[in-house]
Design a protein around this motif. Structure first.
Motif, PDB file in Angstrom:
ATOM      1  N   ASP A   1       0.859  -1.173   0.000  1.00  0.00           N
ATOM      2  CA  ASP A   1       0.000   0.000   0.000  1.00  0.00           C
ATOM      3  C   ASP A   1       0.900   1.229   0.000  1.00  0.00           C
ATOM      4  O   ASP A   1       1.650   1.449   0.947  1.00  0.00           O
ATOM      5  CB  ASP A   1      -0.897  -0.025   1.239  1.00  0.00           C
ATOM      6  CG  ASP A   1      -1.826   1.176   1.317  1.00  0.00           C
ATOM      7  OD1 ASP A   1      -2.741   1.133   2.136  1.00  0.00           O
ATOM      8  OD2 ASP A   1      -1.631   2.152   0.550  1.00  0.00           O
ATOM      9  N   GLN A   2       0.817   2.016  -1.062  1.00  0.00           N
ATOM     10  CA  GLN A   2       1.692   3.183  -1.175  1.00  0.00           C
ATOM     11  C   GLN A   2       1.354   4.276  -0.185  1.00  0.00           C
ATOM     12  O   GLN A   2       2.107   5.233  -0.036  1.00  0.00           O
ATOM     13  CB  GLN A   2       1.602   3.753  -2.591  1.00  0.00           C
ATOM     14  CG  GLN A   2       2.275   2.884  -3.645  1.00  0.00           C
ATOM     15  CD  GLN A   2       2.343   3.605  -4.965  1.00  0.00           C
ATOM     16  OE1 GLN A   2       1.329   3.901  -5.575  1.00  0.00           O
ATOM     17  NE2 GLN A   2       3.543   3.885  -5.430  1.00  0.00           N
ATOM     18  N   GLY A   3       0.195   4.166   0.464  1.00  0.00           N
ATOM     19  CA  GLY A   3      -0.215   5.244   1.357  1.00  0.00           C
ATOM     20  C   GLY A   3      -0.886   6.340   0.566  1.00  0.00           C
ATOM     21  O   GLY A   3      -0.739   6.433  -0.642  1.00  0.00           O
ATOM     22  N   GLY A   4      -1.621   7.203   1.239  1.00  0.00           N
ATOM     23  CA  GLY A   4      -2.337   8.240   0.507  1.00  0.00           C
ATOM     24  C   GLY A   4      -3.485   7.609  -0.237  1.00  0.00           C
ATOM     25  O   GLY A   4      -4.490   7.243   0.344  1.00  0.00           O
ATOM     26  N   SER A   5      -3.327   7.442  -1.529  1.00  0.00           N
ATOM     27  CA  SER A   5      -4.344   6.769  -2.319  1.00  0.00           C
ATOM     28  C   SER A   5      -4.428   5.305  -1.923  1.00  0.00           C
ATOM     29  O   SER A   5      -3.426   4.670  -1.634  1.00  0.00           O
ATOM     30  CB  SER A   5      -3.993   6.868  -3.805  1.00  0.00           C
ATOM     31  OG  SER A   5      -4.841   6.036  -4.576  1.00  0.00           O
ATOM     32  N   GLU A   6      -5.639   4.755  -1.899  1.00  0.00           N
ATOM     33  CA  GLU A   6      -5.802   3.347  -1.537  1.00  0.00           C
ATOM     34  C   GLU A   6      -5.528   2.477  -2.746  1.00  0.00           C
ATOM     35  O   GLU A   6      -6.430   1.933  -3.370  1.00  0.00           O
ATOM     36  CB  GLU A   6      -7.217   3.118  -0.999  1.00  0.00           C
ATOM     37  CG  GLU A   6      -7.448   3.783   0.339  1.00  0.00           C
ATOM     38  CD  GLU A   6      -8.700   3.287   1.025  1.00  0.00           C
ATOM     39  OE1 GLU A   6      -9.261   4.044   1.828  1.00  0.00           O
ATOM     40  OE2 GLU A   6      -9.129   2.161   0.761  1.00  0.00           O
ATOM     41  N   LYS A   7      -4.260   2.365  -3.087  1.00  0.00           N
ATOM     42  CA  LYS A   7      -3.872   1.609  -4.266  1.00  0.00           C
ATOM     43  C   LYS A   7      -2.800   0.623  -3.880  1.00  0.00           C
ATOM     44  O   LYS A   7      -1.725   0.998  -3.413  1.00  0.00           O
ATOM     45  CB  LYS A   7      -3.333   2.568  -5.329  1.00  0.00           C
ATOM     46  CG  LYS A   7      -2.814   1.892  -6.571  1.00  0.00           C
ATOM     47  CD  LYS A   7      -2.486   2.908  -7.650  1.00  0.00           C
ATOM     48  CE  LYS A   7      -1.246   3.700  -7.367  1.00  0.00           C
ATOM     49  NZ  LYS A   7      -0.922   4.620  -8.489  1.00  0.00           N
ATOM     50  N   LEU A   8      -3.079  -0.662  -4.043  1.00  0.00           N
ATOM     51  CA  LEU A   8      -2.087  -1.689  -3.792  1.00  0.00           C
ATOM     52  C   LEU A   8      -1.229  -1.873  -5.032  1.00  0.00           C
ATOM     53  O   LEU A   8      -1.751  -2.015  -6.136  1.00  0.00           O
ATOM     54  CB  LEU A   8      -2.756  -3.015  -3.438  1.00  0.00           C
ATOM     55  CG  LEU A   8      -3.269  -3.205  -2.017  1.00  0.00           C
ATOM     56  CD1 LEU A   8      -3.830  -4.600  -1.854  1.00  0.00           C
ATOM     57  CD2 LEU A   8      -2.191  -2.935  -0.991  1.00  0.00           C
ATOM     58  N   VAL A   9       0.105  -1.876  -4.832  1.00  0.00           N
ATOM     59  CA  VAL A   9       1.041  -2.150  -5.914  1.00  0.00           C
ATOM     60  C   VAL A   9       1.537  -3.582  -5.750  1.00  0.00           C
ATOM     61  O   VAL A   9       1.995  -3.958  -4.671  1.00  0.00           O
ATOM     62  CB  VAL A   9       2.226  -1.168  -5.876  1.00  0.00           C
ATOM     63  CG1 VAL A   9       3.253  -1.529  -6.933  1.00  0.00           C
ATOM     64  CG2 VAL A   9       1.731   0.256  -6.065  1.00  0.00           C
ATOM     65  N   PHE A  10       1.442  -4.358  -6.804  1.00  0.00           N
ATOM     66  CA  PHE A  10       1.795  -5.773  -6.758  1.00  0.00           C
ATOM     67  C   PHE A  10       3.128  -6.043  -7.436  1.00  0.00           C
ATOM     68  O   PHE A  10       3.491  -5.387  -8.420  1.00  0.00           O
ATOM     69  CB  PHE A  10       0.721  -6.613  -7.464  1.00  0.00           C
ATOM     70  CG  PHE A  10      -0.544  -6.783  -6.681  1.00  0.00           C
ATOM     71  CD1 PHE A  10      -1.511  -5.793  -6.684  1.00  0.00           C
ATOM     72  CD2 PHE A  10      -0.765  -7.939  -5.948  1.00  0.00           C
ATOM     73  CE1 PHE A  10      -2.686  -5.956  -5.956  1.00  0.00           C
ATOM     74  CE2 PHE A  10      -1.936  -8.109  -5.224  1.00  0.00           C
ATOM     75  CZ  PHE A  10      -2.892  -7.118  -5.224  1.00  0.00           C
ATOM     76  N   GLY A  11       3.850  -7.040  -6.893  1.00  0.00           N
ATOM     77  CA  GLY A  11       4.995  -7.585  -7.598  1.00  0.00           C
ATOM     78  C   GLY A  11       4.516  -8.504  -8.708  1.00  0.00           C
ATOM     79  O   GLY A  11       3.319  -8.759  -8.861  1.00  0.00           O
ATOM     80  N   LYS A  12       5.484  -9.025  -9.500  1.00  0.00           N
ATOM     81  CA  LYS A  12       5.136  -9.910 -10.617  1.00  0.00           C
ATOM     82  C   LYS A  12       4.864 -11.332 -10.157  1.00  0.00           C
ATOM     83  O   LYS A  12       4.320 -12.136 -10.920  1.00  0.00           O
ATOM     84  CB  LYS A  12       6.238  -9.896 -11.670  1.00  0.00           C
ATOM     85  CG  LYS A  12       6.363  -8.567 -12.383  1.00  0.00           C
ATOM     86  CD  LYS A  12       7.338  -8.651 -13.540  1.00  0.00           C
ATOM     87  CE  LYS A  12       7.395  -7.316 -14.273  1.00  0.00           C
ATOM     88  NZ  LYS A  12       8.295  -7.375 -15.447  1.00  0.00           N
TER      89      LYS A  12
END
Lengths: 111, 112
Positions: free
Chosen positions: A92-103
């Motif tokens: 979770d990058q914080g701020g925006s609720e956006k999960l960033v995934f690995g490959k």
């Protein structure tokens, strides 16, 4: 955007073996999640780790968060064919609720 | 329903055609996400809804992509003038608690 590097990319083992897969970043994670995705399905959340040095266990799966919160590992004991799938870490990058995934790490456990 | 549902499960279309992908989230979940998963790749974030508004559209790859959510429930992802590089599995997820996402099975889109 912070990049998540997962290793190995592919892993094929025999039933009963132990294995460890890794998730790394050059920056500090606020928290980290592990998901498992089986073919034809969406990812399913396994665990969230938050505190540096934290260890969580889920049956035969052990999740560890690095002391500096830049890395995490997933260890599976006595792997079974049902463990086959794509293991993804997410941040979770914080701020925006956006999960960033690995490959992901694609695990195959052969009977 | 018990989980997130997506339709269709598979869609084959010709280059240049428009497609609509539908997501039915878990009842009561306020947040809804769209991700794209290409072969050999991880999940690529597309857009996030909180209720009916989209605070984060940063992942939409081009203006051919749009999404809406109505009634705080069903969401539609529309791709106009599809290209072969749009071929992927499109995953929808819903959430009530931050970072606890429940994913649907995805729509596999093939653009010929």
């Amino acid at each position: 955007t912070q990049l998540l590097e997962q290793s190995p990319q592919f892993l094929s083992i025999q039933e009963g073996e132990n294995l460890t897969v890794y998730c790394n970043s050059s920056s500090v994670f606020s928290s980290l999640q592990w998901y498992r995705q089986e073919p034809g399905e969406g990812p399913v959340l396994l665990v969230t780790v938050v505190t540096g040095g934290e260890v969580k266990k889920l049956k035969r799966l052990t999740f560890q968060f690095g002391d500096a919160r830049k890395d995490s590992s997933l260890h599976i004991t006595a792997a079974q064919p049902g463990d086959t799938g794509l293991y993804l870490c997410a941040w979770d990058q914080g701020g925006s609720e956006k999960l960033v995934f690995g490959k992901g790490t694609k695990l195959t456990v052969n009977p | 329903g018990a989980g997130v549902s997506q339709s269709p499960s598979n869609k084959v279309t010709e280059k240049g055609k428009d497609v609509e992908l539908r997501c039915d989230p878990i009842s009561g979940h306020t947040a809804l996400y769209w991700y794209r998963q290409s072969l050999g790749q991880g999940l690529e974030f597309l857009i996030y809804f909180q209720g009916n508004s989209a605070p984060d559209k940063s992942g939409l790859p081009s203006d051919r992509f749009s999404a809406e959510r109505t009634g705080g429930s069903v969401s539609t992802l529309t791709i106009q003038r599809t290209q072969q590089e749009d071929s992927a599995v499109y995953l929808c997820a819903s959430s009530l608690v931050r970072d606890v996402l429940f994913f649907g099975p995805g729509t596999r889109l093939t653009v010929l």
